[in-house]
Design an enzyme around this catalytic site. Structure first.
Site, PDB file in Angstrom:
ATOM      1  N   GLN A  18       9.839  -9.507  -4.679  1.00 51.17           N
ATOM      2  CA  GLN A  18       9.440 -10.498  -3.677  1.00 51.17           C
ATOM      3  C   GLN A  18       9.639 -11.923  -4.181  1.00 51.17           C
ATOM      4  O   GLN A  18       9.482 -12.201  -5.382  1.00 51.17           O
ATOM      5  CB  GLN A  18       7.969 -10.298  -3.288  1.00 51.17           C
ATOM      6  N   ARG A  67       0.827  -1.213   0.000  1.00 51.83           N
ATOM      7  CA  ARG A  67       0.000   0.000   0.000  1.00 51.83           C
ATOM      8  C   ARG A  67       0.862   1.265   0.000  1.00 51.83           C
ATOM      9  O   ARG A  67       0.369   2.345  -0.316  1.00 51.83           O
ATOM     10  CB  ARG A  67      -0.935   0.003   1.212  1.00 51.83           C
ATOM     11  N   ARG A  72       3.488   2.629  10.306  1.00 56.53           N
ATOM     12  CA  ARG A  72       3.505   1.195  10.570  1.00 56.53           C
ATOM     13  C   ARG A  72       4.049   0.823  11.950  1.00 56.53           C
ATOM     14  O   ARG A  72       4.145  -0.371  12.262  1.00 56.53           O
ATOM     15  CB  ARG A  72       4.308   0.492   9.477  1.00 56.53           C
TER      16      ARG A  72
END
Length: 261
Positions: free
Chosen positions: A122, A113, A216
């Protein structure tokens, strides 16, 4: 048998400045005296932030810009002013690359996001076949015997399925076609939980890092991503103390003195 893993953070790349090219540019526009305050053998990412900021106002030294009569010569004070004035664009030139190892796909789904100023590579479970289900359990979960028993049984069944499916599809047979392996491995990954541990390279510029660390590590953030970004915050405070030293950490939440830089 279920394998408990711990999320880890590795800083694998940081900016590298070219002293000679900086000098060549400053010879063209003036301001060579600014270089005298730098150590050519120990240039830091903070030097790049200062350079970018000074270029904007031609403030390497007094007199280059007739509107500038005096300049800050202390880098820490200069960069604090950059943060205080929300001049965040100069921070976008400074990027750091991390390997996030043994993090769940829960974490990676939340991390995507944050898109501006970011690059992501990844591990692909379409190609990487699972032999086991590495999994992170928070401390509170590990202290609950019944929960751990039931969770481990579920994960053990999923691991058994991965082993069975590989044999059923003949993925390790001599001469097994790679295209078939990729196709069946892609199917098999659907039977792994979202909490399976994975890995990725995550690159972000300093402006994005500041915002992401704040968001976060906030008290309401998901606990695994809080753990990881607490570690990233600690790394960045060591790497660039003038750009990350304004944070106050309260109950694990990193709160900056200057927001929305």
């Amino acid at each position: 048998m279920t394998r408990h893993v711990e999320p880890e953070v590795f800083l694998v790349a940081r900016p590298q400045l070219d002293f000679d090219e900086l000098a060549r540019y400053l010879h063209e526009v003036g301001g060579e005296s600014w270089l005298e305050r730098l150590d050519r053998d120990q240039l830091t990412p903070q030097d790049l932030a200062e350079f970018a900021g000074r270029l904007c106002y031609r403030s390497f030294e007094p007199g280059l810009n007739p509107n500038v009569n005096r300049i800050r010569t202390d880098q820490d004070a200069y960069l604090r002013n950059i943060l205080a004035s929300s001049h965040g664009s100069v921070l976008e030139h400074i990027s750091f690359s991390f390997v996030l190892h043994n993090v769940s796909r829960v974490l990676t789904h939340e991390l995507v996001r944050h898109r501006p100023g970011v690059a992501i590579s990844q591990e692909s479970l379409r190609y990487v076949r699972l032999a086991d289900i590495p999994f992170w359990f928070p401390d509170w979960a590990r202290q609950d015997p019944e929960l751990m028993k039931r969770a481990s049984e579920l994960l053990d069944r999923m691991e058994e399925f991965q082993t069975w499916a590989a044999q059923h599809f003949g993925l390790d047979d001599d001469g097994a076609d790679f295209g078939l392996k990729k196709h069946r491995t892609s199917f098999m990954r659907r039977f792994a939980p979202e909490g399976v541990a994975t890995g990725l390279v995550w690159t972000a510029n300093v402006r994005t890092l500041r915002n992401t660390i704040e968001a976060r590590t906030a008290e309401g953030a998901e606990e695994e991503i809080r753990l990881v970004f607490n570690r990233i915050g600690e790394i960045m405070r060591q790497e660039a103390p003038s750009l990350f030293g304004d944070y106050v950490v309260e109950n694990g939440a990193w709160i900056p003195a200057w927001r929305k830089v």
